[in-house]
Design a protein around this motif. Structure first.
Motif, PDB file in Angstrom:
ATOM      1  N   MET A 116       0.714  -1.312  -0.062  1.00  0.00           N
ATOM      2  CA  MET A 116       0.067   0.128  -0.073  1.00  0.00           C
ATOM      3  C   MET A 116       1.053   1.220   0.056  1.00  0.00           C
ATOM      4  O   MET A 116       1.756   1.272   0.741  1.00  0.00           O
ATOM      5  N   PHE A 117       0.659   2.098  -0.901  1.00  0.00           N
ATOM      6  CA  PHE A 117       1.384   3.492  -1.000  1.00  0.00           C
ATOM      7  C   PHE A 117       0.661   4.647  -0.474  1.00  0.00           C
ATOM      8  O   PHE A 117      -0.557   4.840  -0.558  1.00  0.00           O
ATOM      9  N   LEU A 118       1.274   5.227   0.361  1.00  0.00           N
ATOM     10  CA  LEU A 118       0.692   6.305   1.466  1.00  0.00           C
ATOM     11  C   LEU A 118       1.784   7.466   1.425  1.00  0.00           C
ATOM     12  O   LEU A 118       2.859   7.462   0.901  1.00  0.00           O
ATOM     13  N   GLY A 119       1.068   8.809   1.718  1.00  0.00           N
ATOM     14  CA  GLY A 119       1.868  10.018   2.085  1.00  0.00           C
ATOM     15  C   GLY A 119       2.146  10.795   0.685  1.00  0.00           C
ATOM     16  O   GLY A 119       1.633  10.570  -0.223  1.00  0.00           O
ATOM     17  N   THR A 120       2.909  11.889   0.854  1.00  0.00           N
ATOM     18  CA  THR A 120       3.226  12.976  -0.036  1.00  0.00           C
ATOM     19  C   THR A 120       4.729  13.230   0.093  1.00  0.00           C
ATOM     20  O   THR A 120       5.060  13.509   0.985  1.00  0.00           O
ATOM     21  N   HIS A 121       5.178  13.211  -1.048  1.00  0.00           N
ATOM     22  CA  HIS A 121       6.591  13.525  -1.147  1.00  0.00           C
ATOM     23  C   HIS A 121       6.882  14.568  -2.199  1.00  0.00           C
ATOM     24  O   HIS A 121       6.281  14.864  -3.195  1.00  0.00           O
ATOM     25  N   HIS A 122       8.096  15.279  -2.092  1.00  0.00           N
ATOM     26  CA  HIS A 122       8.355  16.198  -2.900  1.00  0.00           C
ATOM     27  C   HIS A 122       9.552  16.264  -3.784  1.00  0.00           C
ATOM     28  O   HIS A 122      10.630  16.918  -3.303  1.00  0.00           O
ATOM     29  N   PRO A 123       9.802  15.161  -4.741  1.00  0.00           N
ATOM     30  CA  PRO A 123      11.100  15.016  -5.288  1.00  0.00           C
ATOM     31  C   PRO A 123      10.995  16.372  -6.267  1.00  0.00           C
ATOM     32  O   PRO A 123      10.243  16.736  -6.681  1.00  0.00           O
ATOM     33  N   ARG A 124      12.501  16.211  -6.868  1.00  0.00           N
ATOM     34  CA  ARG A 124      12.638  17.217  -8.049  1.00  0.00           C
ATOM     35  C   ARG A 124      12.954  16.267  -9.284  1.00  0.00           C
ATOM     36  O   ARG A 124      13.928  15.466  -9.267  1.00  0.00           O
ATOM     37  N   LEU A 125      12.807  16.657 -10.333  1.00  0.00           N
ATOM     38  CA  LEU A 125      13.276  16.034 -11.690  1.00  0.00           C
ATOM     39  C   LEU A 125      14.439  16.779 -11.875  1.00  0.00           C
ATOM     40  O   LEU A 125      14.761  17.917 -11.662  1.00  0.00           O
ATOM     41  N   ASP A 126      15.581  15.840 -12.248  1.00  0.00           N
ATOM     42  CA  ASP A 126      16.797  16.315 -12.842  1.00  0.00           C
ATOM     43  C   ASP A 126      16.991  16.842 -14.233  1.00  0.00           C
ATOM     44  O   ASP A 126      15.948  16.613 -14.868  1.00  0.00           O
ATOM     45  N   CYS A 158       8.318  18.286  -8.221  1.00  0.00           N
ATOM     46  CA  CYS A 158       7.088  17.350  -8.425  1.00  0.00           C
ATOM     47  C   CYS A 158       6.523  17.140  -6.999  1.00  0.00           C
ATOM     48  O   CYS A 158       7.093  17.422  -6.235  1.00  0.00           O
ATOM     49  N   VAL A 159       5.196  16.323  -6.933  1.00  0.00           N
ATOM     50  CA  VAL A 159       4.861  15.732  -5.943  1.00  0.00           C
ATOM     51  C   VAL A 159       4.406  14.417  -6.187  1.00  0.00           C
ATOM     52  O   VAL A 159       3.978  14.153  -7.345  1.00  0.00           O
ATOM     53  N   VAL A 160       4.986  13.335  -5.180  1.00  0.00           N
ATOM     54  CA  VAL A 160       4.698  12.017  -5.342  1.00  0.00           C
ATOM     55  C   VAL A 160       3.899  11.730  -4.350  1.00  0.00           C
ATOM     56  O   VAL A 160       3.995  12.006  -3.198  1.00  0.00           O
ATOM     57  N   ILE A 161       2.565  11.317  -4.545  1.00  0.00           N
ATOM     58  CA  ILE A 161       1.514  10.912  -3.553  1.00  0.00           C
ATOM     59  C   ILE A 161       1.283   9.221  -3.476  1.00  0.00           C
ATOM     60  O   ILE A 161       1.106   8.668  -4.590  1.00  0.00           O
ATOM     61  N   GLY A 162       1.226   8.924  -2.469  1.00  0.00           N
ATOM     62  CA  GLY A 162       0.647   7.289  -2.441  1.00  0.00           C
ATOM     63  C   GLY A 162      -0.794   7.221  -2.682  1.00  0.00           C
ATOM     64  O   GLY A 162      -1.745   8.142  -1.937  1.00  0.00           O
ATOM     65  N   ALA A 163      -1.172   6.354  -3.383  1.00  0.00           N
ATOM     66  CA  ALA A 163      -2.683   6.416  -3.666  1.00  0.00           C
ATOM     67  C   ALA A 163      -3.063   4.876  -3.693  1.00  0.00           C
ATOM     68  O   ALA A 163      -3.529   4.132  -4.614  1.00  0.00           O
ATOM     69  N   ASN A 164      -2.869   4.185  -2.703  1.00  0.00           N
ATOM     70  CA  ASN A 164      -3.248   2.991  -2.330  1.00  0.00           C
ATOM     71  C   ASN A 164      -2.425   1.806  -2.940  1.00  0.00           C
ATOM     72  O   ASN A 164      -1.276   1.454  -2.693  1.00  0.00           O
ATOM     73  N   THR A 165      -2.853   1.330  -4.355  1.00  0.00           N
ATOM     74  CA  THR A 165      -1.968   0.301  -5.046  1.00  0.00           C
ATOM     75  C   THR A 165      -1.191   1.205  -6.125  1.00  0.00           C
ATOM     76  O   THR A 165      -0.410   0.387  -6.734  1.00  0.00           O
ATOM     77  N   ARG A 166      -1.044   2.298  -5.842  1.00  0.00           N
ATOM     78  CA  ARG A 166      -0.170   2.940  -7.070  1.00  0.00           C
ATOM     79  C   ARG A 166       0.523   4.272  -6.443  1.00  0.00           C
ATOM     80  O   ARG A 166      -0.126   4.685  -5.463  1.00  0.00           O
TER      81      ARG A 166
END
Length: 143
Positions: A1-11, A103-111
């Motif tokens: 399960m994917f959860l949370g909010t993350h803030h990576p950057r594209l290179d 960017c923002v990477v969010i967990g959305a359960n199965t993805r």
């Protein structure tokens, strides 16, 4: 399960660090494809295979199934993270999602979902009230 909010950057090469907590789960590979609302979906290979099987059994005589499958699979890219946990996002997918740097990477359960940071902020602003209003409709009697 994917959860949370993350803030990576594209290179400059279009690479993005996966959230550290998911690197092991995605180390063997993943599939990136177009998602709704101009984000990208990131699936573990097993989950992508499950979706593939579900679409395989859907009637090809249904125009909506054909249309969805064409876009979903034509835009899909299988990737393997490098040793540092980065994935390369193909230019066509970066352009679709408007990804440039933040960017923002969010967990959305199965993805996971990858969003342009500004697009995510805008989406969240418009959806927070709807989220409150829909809890009874989406999860009746649970929350």
């Amino acid at each position: 399960m994917f959860l949370g909010t993350h803030h990576p950057r594209l290179d400059d090469k279009g690479r993005l660090f996966l959230p550290a907590k998911y690197r092991e789960e995605l180390a063997e590979g993943l599939v990136i494809t177009k998602g709704q609302e101009r984000c990208l979906y990131v699936f573990p290979v097993e989950e992508f295979q499950r979706i593939t099987e579900a679409l395989r059994t859907a009637p090809v005589t249904a125009k909506a199934v054909r249309d969805y499958s064409r876009v979903f699979f034509a835009s899909a890219s299988d990737e393997v993270p490098d040793k540092q946990g980065r994935i390369t996002i193909p230019q066509t997918l970066r352009r679709y999602a408007g990804l440039e740097r933040d960017c923002v990477v969010i967990g959305a359960n199965t993805r996971l979902e990858i969003w342009d940071a500004q697009a995510w902020d805008t989406y969240l602003e418009t959806q927070e009230q709807a989220f409150s209003d829909l809890s009874e409709e989406v999860l009746p009697g649970i929350l």
